[in-house]
Write a protein that holds these residues in place. Structure first.
Motif, mmCIF file in Angstrom:
data_model
loop_
_atom_site.group_PDB
_atom_site.id
_atom_site.type_symbol
_atom_site.label_atom_id
_atom_site.label_comp_id
_atom_site.label_asym_id
_atom_site.label_seq_id
_atom_site.Cartn_x
_atom_site.Cartn_y
_atom_site.Cartn_z
ATOM 1 N N THR A 250 40.687 34.641 42.831
ATOM 2 C CA THR A 250 40.897 35.752 43.740
ATOM 3 C C THR A 250 42.165 36.507 43.387
ATOM 4 O OG1 THR A 250 42.219 34.489 45.298
ATOM 5 C CG2 THR A 250 39.837 34.404 45.590
ATOM 6 N N HIS B 218 44.547 37.159 45.207
ATOM 7 C CA HIS B 218 45.724 36.673 45.925
ATOM 8 C C HIS B 218 46.731 35.992 45.013
ATOM 9 C CE1 HIS B 218 43.650 37.574 49.622
ATOM 10 N NE2 HIS B 218 42.616 36.898 49.181
ATOM 11 N N ARG C 287 42.102 31.021 47.864
ATOM 12 C CA ARG C 287 42.924 31.878 48.720
ATOM 13 C C ARG C 287 44.110 31.091 49.265
ATOM 14 N NH1 ARG C 287 43.489 33.287 54.189
ATOM 15 N NH2 ARG C 287 44.037 35.479 54.506
#
Length: 394
Positions: free
Chosen positions: A2, A4, A331
């Motif tokens: 991701t 993030h 995440r």
């Protein structure tokens, strides 16, 4: 992977905790997200431990007994394992005699204990790195695991670790669990030279295997600087210039099924995982073990790690005085922050779903402050509620 993970440097961790705002929400949230110190969750004070030295380790029994481990960084540290009493005082555990270093009795005395854990039977396991004054070659025969029965407060077993260490070893963290029904242990060696390793121990027969030595995932990341309390953590030696401390494989945590071991160097920003079956297989070559290593990406600068029953990894975010959590999908969010959480270090999750974390104040030690001890006892142990159980056997 991701997006993030690309935003985990400095105060960006706090923005990550909020998630990406939609255009419709951006204006209404502008003021709230503009401040890097905005609230992300709360911690409450559980204990103030009046420990005689830096308590890097923390373990809590099912009955609520609290234990801290204080590595003997100098000979002045009177004891390396203590029990926190209701009034905050800390007494030697299991007794003062066991905490008296004696090179002539290396298996019977505790030298330098950075961490300890409880197993599924609620017996305490201590990790003794056997370092004389926190550095130098480990005391011959002194590196060991020590099992203590809480009912009698007596040592019931000692597992030598000599086969898994070297002259620059600095054993740091410990997890105890089971694999295919067998009791096992995993230990990080952060290395005094920053070249770490992982020790895998078969507790059924005492076999110790040294794994991932010289592997990139267990080494200090060159060129990184750790900031704690708005200052770089730098170490001076003699007349040399200040340098970042070295720290290889440090924090570890087990997946709920015991199949993966999460770990990270002290001086690096990536989280890794390795297959425990390969770690413990005496027939597996170093290359075979390394083939199971996964780079899970950035996670900030951390010390201790732990996992919950949902396979989420908790991160001691030392630069932000905060607690982070990584979901299985990658995440990461910041779930709590507190100015009292100075050098966030060891986690413990209780069956009542309390997440405890110690504030070890390592950055305030003399070696990082031109010889001046800036530590401010008593040391805080903070906690917060979570929505999952501890991993069984850890």
């Amino acid at each position: 992977m991701t997006i993030h993970r690309r935003h985990l440097i400095g105060s960006g961790l706090f923005a990550l905790a909020a998630g990406a705002a939609s255009p419709a929400r951006a204006r209404s949230e502008e003021e709230r997200t503009a401040s890097p110190s905005r609230p992300v969750g709360g911690l409450e004070l559980a204990h103030l431990a009046d420990a005689p030295s830096t308590p890097t380790g923390l373990a809590i029994s099912r009955g609520g007994r609290v234990f801290v481990m204080m590595p003997r960084f100098t000979a002045k540290v009177p004891f390396t394992v203590g029990e926190v009493m209701p009034d905050g005082s800390v007494r030697p555990y299991p007794d003062a005699e066991s905490n008296r270093p004696d090179a002539k009795r290396p298996q019977a005395s505790l030298f330098h204990v950075p961490n300890g854990v409880f197993d599924r039977d609620d017996t305490l396991w201590l990790l003794d790195a056997a370092l004389p004054e926190g550095k130098g070659a480990p005391v011959p025969g002194g590196a060991k695991l020590v099992q203590i029965d809480l009912a009698t407060n007596r040592i019931v077993r000692v597992v030598p670790l000599e086969a898994g260490i070297g002259p620059t070893s600095s054993l740091n963290d410990l997890r105890v669990g089971r694999l295919n029904g067998r009791p096992v242990a995993y230990i990080t060696d952060q290395g005094q030279d920053g070249k770490g390793a992982i020790l895998a121990v078969d507790l059924a027969n005492g076999l110790v295997l040294r794994r991932l030595a010289e592997h990139a995932s267990t080494k200090t990341q060159t060129g990184v600087v750790k900031f704690v309390e708005q200052r770089p953590v730098m170490q001076t030696q003699g007349d040399g210039p200040p340098q970042s401390p070295k720290g290889g494989a440090n924090g570890i945590a087990l997946s709920p099924n015991g199949a993966r071991l999460y770990y990270a160097p002290l001086m690096a920003r990536h989280l890794y995982a390795v297959g425990t079956a390969a770690l413990l297989d005496p027939a597996a070559s170093d290359a075979m073990v390394a083939a199971t290593v996964e780079d899970l990406g950035e996670k900030g600068m951390t010390g201790g790690l732990t996992t919950d029953s949902k396979d989420r990894v908790y991160l001691s975010l030392q630069e932000q005085n905060a607690v982070g959590r990584r979901d299985p999908d990658g995440r990461i969010e910041v779930i709590a922050a507190d100015p009292r959480l100075v050098w966030a270090d060891t986690f413990w999750i209780t069956p009542e779903r309390w997440l405890y974390i110690s504030a070890a104040q390592v950055n305030r030690r003399p070696e990082f402050n031109a010889g001046q001890d800036l530590s401010k006892p008593p040391y805080a142990i903070l906690r917060m509620r979570i929505d999952a159980d501890p991993v069984d056997g850890v």
